[in-house]
Write an enzyme that holds these catalytic residues in place. Sequence first.
Site, PDB file in Angstrom:
ATOM      1  N   HIS A 282       0.826  -1.216   0.178  1.00 11.48           N
ATOM      2  CA  HIS A 282      -0.037   0.055  -0.063  1.00 11.48           C
ATOM      3  C   HIS A 282       0.798   1.236   0.111  1.00 11.48           C
ATOM      4  O   HIS A 282       1.728   1.447   0.691  1.00 11.48           O
ATOM      5  CB  HIS A 282      -0.920  -0.092   1.086  1.00 11.48           C
ATOM      6  N   ASP A 294       6.163   0.897   6.919  1.00 11.61           N
ATOM      7  CA  ASP A 294       4.484   0.765   6.839  1.00 11.61           C
ATOM      8  C   ASP A 294       3.857   1.873   5.830  1.00 11.61           C
ATOM      9  O   ASP A 294       3.582   2.707   6.112  1.00 11.61           O
ATOM     10  CB  ASP A 294       3.725   0.656   8.229  1.00 11.61           C
ATOM     11  N   GLU A 328      -5.151   1.750   2.419  1.00 11.13           N
ATOM     12  CA  GLU A 328      -5.114   0.839   3.317  1.00 11.13           C
ATOM     13  C   GLU A 328      -5.390   1.082   4.671  1.00 11.13           C
ATOM     14  O   GLU A 328      -5.933   0.412   5.407  1.00 11.13           O
ATOM     15  CB  GLU A 328      -3.730  -0.120   3.308  1.00 11.13           C
ATOM     16  N   GLU A 329      -4.527   2.002   5.034  1.00  8.45           N
ATOM     17  CA  GLU A 329      -4.759   2.598   6.470  1.00  8.45           C
ATOM     18  C   GLU A 329      -5.936   2.903   7.014  1.00  8.45           C
ATOM     19  O   GLU A 329      -6.343   2.638   8.271  1.00  8.45           O
ATOM     20  CB  GLU A 329      -3.596   3.443   6.942  1.00  8.45           C
ATOM     21  N   ASP A 356       3.200  -6.242   3.605  1.00  5.53           N
ATOM     22  CA  ASP A 356       2.708  -5.243   4.453  1.00  5.53           C
ATOM     23  C   ASP A 356       3.307  -5.613   5.858  1.00  5.53           C
ATOM     24  O   ASP A 356       2.612  -5.348   6.676  1.00  5.53           O
ATOM     25  CB  ASP A 356       1.526  -5.025   4.110  1.00  5.53           C
ATOM     26  N   HIS A 429       3.428   3.368  12.847  1.00  6.26           N
ATOM     27  CA  HIS A 429       2.236   4.390  12.809  1.00  6.26           C
ATOM     28  C   HIS A 429       2.854   5.277  13.898  1.00  6.26           C
ATOM     29  O   HIS A 429       2.174   6.054  14.472  1.00  6.26           O
ATOM     30  CB  HIS A 429       1.009   3.708  13.327  1.00  6.26           C
TER      31      HIS A 429
END
Length: 463
Positions: A282, A294, A328-329, A356, A429
């Site tokens: 992603h 990520d 995606e997130e 991922d 994140h």
Amino acid sequence: MARAGCDLIALALVLAVGCRSPEPATAPERPAPAAFAQRALQDNGAWQALADLVAVAPRRLTGSEGAERAVQWAAERFRAQGADEVRLEPVRVPRWVRGEASAAIVGEAGDEPLSVLALGGSVATPEEGILAEVVMVRSFDELRAQPERARGRIVFFNRPMPRALANTFQAYSEAVPQRGSGAIEASKAGGVAALVRSLTTQIDDFPHTGSLHYEEGVDRVPAAAISTLDAEMLAARLLRGERVVVRLRLSCATLADVVSHNVVAELRGRELPDEVVLIGAHLDAWDVGHGAQDDGAGCAHVLEAMRLIRALGLRPRRTIRAVLFINEENGLRGAHAYAERYAKELGRHFAAIESDRGGGPPVGFDCNAGGDKLAAIRAVVHELRALDCGAFVPVPGGAGGADIGVLRPAGVTLMSLITNTQRYFDYHHSERDLLATIHERELALGAAALAFVASSLAELDQR
Ligand SMILES: [Zn+2]
């Protein structure tokens, strides 16, 4: 003379063989994993792609200008690498903006600031903030058993990722419901906001964001992640019986949807162009750090795998389709758009493979296939033992990642590149998810493993 005679006979044989009618095309020999690794390590293309992505779009939350720069960049990069076809496929996506976040323990001695980040999708607090006493719970059951404790309070969900689990993704999945649904549960119990312990494997002062959901008919309360260090401190004070009052201020907002794109690039199959081996990652990332792990690393794996397959002069029987999904997130809209657009073709997807899980050392692949197909894929993956990344994990119900997971109901064979993730959630994140956390050799080997498996599956006789 005798020597010349032999040479003439040999020449005649060569000519005779050369003139024989062509035999049916046989599969060209597949290069060994070492050939992929050598090329990946030598060229260092995966790291260069990632460094370039981070330079062009260090922040690329869905719907932002950074995300659009990343989309254009990826398409251009695939073109420059010589993909047969590159397409931008439109997707209507949500747009949430972070604004400012602050929190502090309010006491007679003055404010003590806390490290917080709004959770993605959260509503804002009033401008002056929410001032309320904090109540701590470690599970939804604990909250539901005594909802009166939460009335009018800020509910502090303090469930850590279980330390004893060696599999960090399993630990994450056990603790993540408090982030996804904490705001709903806090609101149902009469709480005015949610503070959620960051999902990370370290005790440090970096809050980790991530998405939350709201539920129709349940009041939307604001929610923020708090660093594990502050969560530990808050817990210690609450457990000693101290009354802790916190002021939380968030100015995040959800704006109107915008149109973004999945980026799709293909290497057309030489015999079965309508059959597809999908490799995906992603392109969007949370708006903290670089999103290097990520999922910039996954994007670099996919871009570099496509480049490596060409660089080794391969054109496998089936089409290899690279997909860099958007959103995606905080929505999976790119994944759903792909599933809808290709609904009629999903039966001809031989497999979909997602990366991922960050840019750490590759370990192997998981897979949800069964029977003969599982055995054939397992044999391919086991060849990667030569690179120490040939672990094969059959997961009948749950292989793959979030984006390709949307293809599960259509019966597509799903796989994901497994990496060593012991440190992945330290970065995930948060502002710590930086390019500097990526080791170029580990990233290169991940790309080599993905290129080897994708090109080998695209060559298999197995259906
Ligand atoms: Zn991700």
